[in-house]
Design a protein around this motif. Structure first.
Motif, PDB file in Angstrom:
ATOM      1  N   ILE A 191      -6.912 -10.532  13.690  1.00 52.36           N
ATOM      2  CA  ILE A 191      -7.034  -9.502  12.595  1.00 52.36           C
ATOM      3  C   ILE A 191      -8.149  -8.683  13.390  1.00 52.36           C
ATOM      4  N   VAL A 192      -7.415  -7.701  12.508  1.00 58.14           N
ATOM      5  CA  VAL A 192      -8.236  -6.169  12.633  1.00 58.14           C
ATOM      6  C   VAL A 192      -8.805  -5.822  11.681  1.00 58.14           C
ATOM      7  N   TYR A 193      -8.397  -6.077  10.001  1.00 61.25           N
ATOM      8  CA  TYR A 193      -8.924  -5.135   9.011  1.00 61.25           C
ATOM      9  C   TYR A 193      -8.480  -6.656   7.838  1.00 61.25           C
ATOM     10  N   GLU A 194      -9.610  -6.458   7.053  1.00 58.67           N
ATOM     11  CA  GLU A 194      -9.506  -7.590   5.608  1.00 58.67           C
ATOM     12  C   GLU A 194     -10.427  -6.289   4.669  1.00 58.67           C
ATOM     13  N   GLU A 195      -9.508  -6.656   4.026  1.00 54.41           N
ATOM     14  CA  GLU A 195      -9.661  -5.723   2.392  1.00 54.41           C
ATOM     15  C   GLU A 195      -9.238  -6.826   1.296  1.00 54.41           C
ATOM     16  N   ARG A 226       0.583  -1.052  -0.654  1.00 53.01           N
ATOM     17  CA  ARG A 226       0.332   0.542   0.267  1.00 53.01           C
ATOM     18  C   ARG A 226       0.805   1.818   0.145  1.00 53.01           C
ATOM     19  N   ARG A 227       0.135   2.336  -0.526  1.00 53.94           N
ATOM     20  CA  ARG A 227       1.057   3.429  -0.513  1.00 53.94           C
ATOM     21  C   ARG A 227       0.757   3.560   1.001  1.00 53.94           C
ATOM     22  N   ALA A 228       0.549   4.962   1.701  1.00 55.16           N
ATOM     23  CA  ALA A 228       0.890   5.869   2.379  1.00 55.16           C
ATOM     24  C   ALA A 228      -1.135   6.396   3.206  1.00 55.16           C
ATOM     25  N   ARG A 229      -0.787   6.775   1.781  1.00 57.11           N
ATOM     26  CA  ARG A 229      -2.600   7.216   1.857  1.00 57.11           C
ATOM     27  C   ARG A 229      -3.319   6.474   2.098  1.00 57.11           C
ATOM     28  N   GLU A 230      -3.006   5.224   1.714  1.00 61.14           N
ATOM     29  CA  GLU A 230      -3.778   4.203   1.407  1.00 61.14           C
ATOM     30  C   GLU A 230      -4.250   3.142   3.106  1.00 61.14           C
ATOM     31  N   LEU A 231      -2.712   4.160   3.954  1.00 65.33           N
ATOM     32  CA  LEU A 231      -3.390   2.857   5.161  1.00 65.33           C
ATOM     33  C   LEU A 231      -4.534   2.868   5.618  1.00 65.33           C
ATOM     34  N   PRO A 232      -5.266   1.697   6.039  1.00 67.21           N
ATOM     35  CA  PRO A 232      -6.317   2.265   7.180  1.00 67.21           C
ATOM     36  C   PRO A 232      -6.586   2.582   8.412  1.00 67.21           C
ATOM     37  N   LYS A 233      -7.786   2.897   8.935  1.00 63.11           N
ATOM     38  CA  LYS A 233      -7.760   2.539  10.353  1.00 63.11           C
ATOM     39  C   LYS A 233      -8.570   1.789  10.964  1.00 63.11           C
ATOM     40  N   TRP A 234      -8.083   0.888  11.501  1.00 66.32           N
ATOM     41  CA  TRP A 234      -8.555  -0.240  11.900  1.00 66.32           C
ATOM     42  C   TRP A 234      -9.099   0.204  13.985  1.00 66.32           C
ATOM     43  N   GLU A 235      -9.504  -0.230  14.573  1.00 71.19           N
ATOM     44  CA  GLU A 235      -9.173  -0.566  15.908  1.00 71.19           C
ATOM     45  C   GLU A 235      -9.577  -1.950  16.397  1.00 71.19           C
ATOM     46  N   ASP A 236     -10.568  -2.547  16.788  1.00 70.03           N
ATOM     47  CA  ASP A 236     -10.416  -3.812  16.943  1.00 70.03           C
ATOM     48  C   ASP A 236     -10.565  -5.371  16.541  1.00 70.03           C
ATOM     49  N   SER A 237     -10.394  -6.370  17.081  1.00 66.60           N
ATOM     50  CA  SER A 237     -10.815  -7.554  16.114  1.00 66.60           C
ATOM     51  C   SER A 237     -12.392  -7.342  15.244  1.00 66.60           C
ATOM     52  N   LEU A 238     -11.977  -8.120  14.477  1.00 66.84           N
ATOM     53  CA  LEU A 238     -13.328  -8.538  13.734  1.00 66.84           C
ATOM     54  C   LEU A 238     -14.212  -9.095  13.598  1.00 66.84           C
ATOM     55  N   ASN A 239     -13.224 -10.612  14.693  1.00 66.18           N
ATOM     56  CA  ASN A 239     -13.803 -11.525  14.691  1.00 66.18           C
ATOM     57  C   ASN A 239     -13.377 -12.433  15.871  1.00 66.18           C
ATOM     58  N   GLU A 240     -13.919 -12.868  17.174  1.00 64.93           N
ATOM     59  CA  GLU A 240     -13.755 -13.482  17.949  1.00 64.93           C
ATOM     60  C   GLU A 240     -12.821 -15.157  17.823  1.00 64.93           C
ATOM     61  N   LYS A 241     -13.302 -15.698  16.693  1.00 66.48           N
ATOM     62  CA  LYS A 241     -12.227 -16.729  16.614  1.00 66.48           C
ATOM     63  C   LYS A 241     -10.922 -15.487  16.240  1.00 66.48           C
ATOM     64  N   TYR A 242     -10.630 -14.175  15.143  1.00 67.79           N
ATOM     65  CA  TYR A 242     -10.201 -14.015  14.808  1.00 67.79           C
ATOM     66  C   TYR A 242      -9.534 -12.823  16.052  1.00 67.79           C
ATOM     67  N   PRO A 243      -9.107 -12.927  17.356  1.00 69.40           N
ATOM     68  CA  PRO A 243      -8.931 -11.922  18.206  1.00 69.40           C
ATOM     69  C   PRO A 243      -8.133 -10.780  17.269  1.00 69.40           C
TER      70      PRO A 243
END
Length: 354
Positions: free
Chosen positions: A271-275, A252-269
């Motif tokens: 993993i904070v972002y998928e694209e 990714r380019r620097a401007r493309e790095l996404p904002k992330w917060e907490d886990s997306l799924n309890e099974k995969y604690p």
């Protein structure tokens, strides 16, 4: 040949510079036709993939045979991405000849091992058969990897854009003076591999190797090979990976790095972002960052790799006591120390095309 006893239904055998792992069940072993090749990072070894290899076989016993490469271990990882890629390609050819029933192939590379695998598939690529209907597209127009159906190409904390540039190597703290100094001395520490990673290997008027690897180059079909795979996945640490930065591992380019917060799924604690990043052709040139003197080169690498689609999975171990070892945890390099990364391997297997 060293054949290990079965543990938890998993058998292993060391032969010809690699370790094969498969299900001990005769029925499962006889039906497994998918070869999964795992490659280690710089100064690493095949043992770094022990946990992942065994988990793959336990979860997909009748589907996969895992091969942990041993051709590029320890000091051999300093010989250069091209030399290691040729070694891996030879190893895979020998492996395929030993296992004539295998029909499919996937690669999983950690850190620099992902670059080595990208080089190797460029050597192993075979174009579609000439009898393919003219004008056909999609699956029928894909080539093969030495005659095998290309399934998953997965990288884990791999520096796809190299290690040169602002914050590509986090332990240099983004200090320009440190980053410039690293470019000048890296070959003293990591030899030819260091030159390749820091894009200082300009020889005979050719661009750096990593820049060449975003196109087909002579008899090396780097991009055609990547396109042949049904999936391409990049797992990346968003923070605390002091070896490989988020930008270079996630393409990714620097401007493309996404904002992330907490886990997306309890099974995969962790993993904070998928694209899902679709293939992009003819994207207009834009600078990577005003801080990067090598922005044109980095931009060309990003645009080149973006000509194929990628699944990007972003990982964070920010709440872990071992977070400063994120580069190893994401691979579960040592099962006792890095076990928190097991959910990353489970995610890999759950989404694996077998």
């Amino acid at each position: 040949m060293d054949c290990g006893p079965g543990e938890n239904g998993v058998c292993s055998e060391s032969v010809n510079g690699g370790r094969d792992v498969w299900s001990c069940s005769k029925d499962s072993a006889s039906s497994a036709d998918h070869l999964v090749v795992m490659t280690n990072g710089i100064l690493g070894s095949s043992k770094d993939w022990k946990f992942a290899a065994e988990l793959f076989v336990r979860m997909l016993p009748d589907k996969v045979i895992v091969h942990c490469s041993e051709r590029n271990e320890s000091k051999l990882t300093l010989d250069g991405v091209d030399v290691m890629g040729e070694r891996l390609a030879e190893e895979v050819v020998e492996l395929i000849k030993r296992k004539p029933d295998v029909q499919k192939i996937s690669f999983i590379g950690h850190s620099m091992g992902g670059l080595v695998a990208r080089y190797a598939i460029g050597r192993l690529y075979r174009p579609p058969k000439t009898e393919t209907v003219q004008g056909a597209c999609g699956e029928d127009s894909r080539g093969t990897i030495y005659g095998l159906e290309a399934m998953n190409f997965i990288t884990v904390a791999t520096p796809h854009l190299g290690s040169r540039g602002n914050k590509q190597v986090p332990f240099l703290f983004g200090v320009p003076a440190f980053e410039k100094a690293a470019c000048l001395i890296i070959h003293w520490i990591f030899r030819r591999t260091g030159r390749h990673l820091f894009l200082t290997d300009i020889e005979e008027g050719k661009p750096p190797l990593l820049q060449r690897m975003v196109d087909d180059w002579g008899d090396l079909y780097f991009m055609s090979a990547l396109h042949a795979f049904k999936r391409r996945v990049a797992y990346s640490n968003v923070a605390y990976d002091h070896i490989v930065g988020w930008r270079t591992s996630s393409i990714r380019r620097a401007r493309e790095l996404p904002k992330w917060e907490d886990s997306l799924n309890e099974k995969y604690p962790h993993i904070v972002y998928e694209e899902y990043s679709k293939a992009k052709d003819g994207e207009p040139e834009q600078p990577i960052s005003v801080e990067d003197e090598d922005s044109d080169t980095l931009e060309e690498i990003v645009r080149g790799l973006s000509r194929v689609s990628w699944e990007k999975v972003d990982i964070s171990f920010h709440s872990s006591k071992q977070r400063h070892a994120a580069h190893s945890i994401i691979q579960v390099k040592d099962q006792l120390i890095h076990s928190e990364g097991a959910d990353v391997i489970e995610h890999m297997i759950d989404h694996f095309l077998a």
